[in-house]
Design an enzyme around this catalytic site. Sequence first.
Site, PDB file in Angstrom:
ATOM      1  CD  GLU A  21      -1.643  -5.623  11.288  1.00 52.93           C
ATOM      2  OE1 GLU A  21      -1.599  -4.385  11.372  1.00 52.93           O
ATOM      3  OE2 GLU A  21      -2.672  -6.250  10.989  1.00 52.93           O
ATOM      4  N   PRO A  23       0.819  -1.220   0.000  1.00 54.89           N
ATOM      5  CG  PRO A  23      -0.702  -1.514   1.753  1.00 54.89           C
ATOM      6  CD  PRO A  23       0.579  -2.049   1.185  1.00 54.89           C
ATOM      7  NE  ARG A  59      -5.504  -3.907 -22.339  1.00 50.67           N
ATOM      8  CZ  ARG A  59      -5.280  -2.694 -22.833  1.00 50.67           C
ATOM      9  NH1 ARG A  59      -4.434  -1.879 -22.252  1.00 50.67           N
ATOM     10  NH2 ARG A  59      -5.902  -2.283 -23.902  1.00 50.67           N
ATOM     11  CG  ASP A  70      -5.795   1.786 -23.449  1.00 46.63           C
ATOM     12  OD1 ASP A  70      -6.085   2.662 -22.658  1.00 46.63           O
ATOM     13  OD2 ASP A  70      -5.223   0.730 -23.215  1.00 46.63           O
TER      14      ASP A  70
HETATM   15  C1  9D3 Z   1      -1.803   0.452   5.154  1.00 40.34           C
HETATM   16  C2  9D3 Z   1      -2.264  -0.603   6.081  1.00 40.34           C
HETATM   17  N1  9D3 Z   1      -1.135  -1.251   6.809  1.00 40.34           N
HETATM   18  C3  9D3 Z   1      -1.050  -0.614   8.137  1.00 40.34           C
HETATM   19  C4  9D3 Z   1      -0.959  -1.487   9.290  1.00 40.34           C
HETATM   20  C5  9D3 Z   1      -1.332  -2.688   6.946  1.00 40.34           C
HETATM   21  C6  9D3 Z   1      -1.562  -3.435   5.698  1.00 40.34           C
HETATM   22  C7  9D3 Z   1      -2.845  -3.630   5.226  1.00 40.34           C
HETATM   23  C8  9D3 Z   1      -3.077  -4.381   4.104  1.00 40.34           C
HETATM   24  C9  9D3 Z   1      -0.510  -3.998   5.013  1.00 40.34           C
HETATM   25  C10 9D3 Z   1      -0.743  -4.773   3.899  1.00 40.34           C
HETATM   26  C11 9D3 Z   1      -2.028  -4.958   3.460  1.00 40.34           C
HETATM   27  C12 9D3 Z   1      -2.292  -5.801   2.292  1.00 40.34           C
HETATM   28  N2  9D3 Z   1      -2.284  -5.019   1.055  1.00 40.34           N
HETATM   29  C13 9D3 Z   1      -1.345  -5.193   0.144  1.00 40.34           C
HETATM   30  O1  9D3 Z   1      -0.481  -6.025   0.342  1.00 40.34           O
HETATM   31  C14 9D3 Z   1      -1.338  -4.379  -1.050  1.00 40.34           C
HETATM   32  C15 9D3 Z   1      -2.192  -3.304  -1.481  1.00 40.34           C
HETATM   33  C16 9D3 Z   1      -3.341  -2.697  -0.896  1.00 40.34           C
HETATM   34  O2  9D3 Z   1      -3.820  -3.037   0.197  1.00 40.34           O
HETATM   35  N3  9D3 Z   1      -3.923  -1.671  -1.577  1.00 40.34           N
HETATM   36  C17 9D3 Z   1      -3.481  -1.232  -2.784  1.00 40.34           C
HETATM   37  N4  9D3 Z   1      -2.427  -1.763  -3.370  1.00 40.34           N
HETATM   38  C18 9D3 Z   1      -1.794  -2.789  -2.710  1.00 40.34           C
HETATM   39  S1  9D3 Z   1      -0.441  -3.573  -3.280  1.00 40.34           S
HETATM   40  C19 9D3 Z   1      -0.348  -4.582  -1.973  1.00 40.34           C
END
Ligand code: 9D3
Length: 245
Positions: free
Chosen positions: A116, A89, A154, A169
Amino acid sequence: MRVDIVTIFPEAFAPLDLSILRRARERGLLEVVVWDLREFTTDRHRQVDDSPFGGGAGMVMKPEPFFAAVEAIRAAAPGTSPRVILTSPQGERLTHAVARRLADEPHLLLLCGHYEGIDERVRDGLSTDEISIGDYVLTGGELPAMVIVDAVARFIPGVVGDAQSVALDSFAEGLLDYPQYTRPAEFRGMRVPDVLLSGDHDVIRRWRHAQRLHRTLVRRPDLLRAEALSAEDRRLLEEFGLDSA
Ligand code: 9D3
């Protein structure tokens, strides 16, 4: 292109066996290998996570299985030096431009996180890139990894049958799509615009372009960059009654 994916849920990648990606793999344009992170643990419980140093809730994914998996993949694909992409994220946002850039690489290696988070040494010592697919929280990196593979594939020549549809596109041109219709010409009282039945292809082309501009102005004004607009586009936008970006 070769893509290796490291995950604790290999079964999640079944969608890569469908449709366009299946055909790309059958034709040898794309090779995808999914690796089970647990196979790279060495303890009796095949543990991939542990509690965080410093305390706190939840678990953190251990570094050793990721390092062992990447080393095994490098050994399985000698000669190429993969981009090692951590899905997270906190990564750079995946866009059309990012996908096109990744499509130039001969080898991608995607690491899927969970829980986490992942031990920071995976980020520092293993990954070359960190990518997010958008600002919402998912339960893991598996869906993002599939989104990345789909968006990148793609751009591999031959994967999408009609190369023109990739070039034209929406996001390549910075405009949303025009409305599309097929038979019947009237359905439940809803008629296909007369212009599309006119047979005048020059008029149709201009109508479609005006529709794209209008849609983009109404729905995604953030996509309209003044420098990408022609004088004719600016005239049309004024006609729509609003200023361009
Ligand atoms: C931001 C939240 N984190 C704080 C404790 C914990 C967390 C939550 C969810 C860490 C990893 C995840 C799982 N998400 C992904 O691995 C992930 C992801 C996403 O949740 N949203 C957008 N793109 C991606 S790419 C990998």
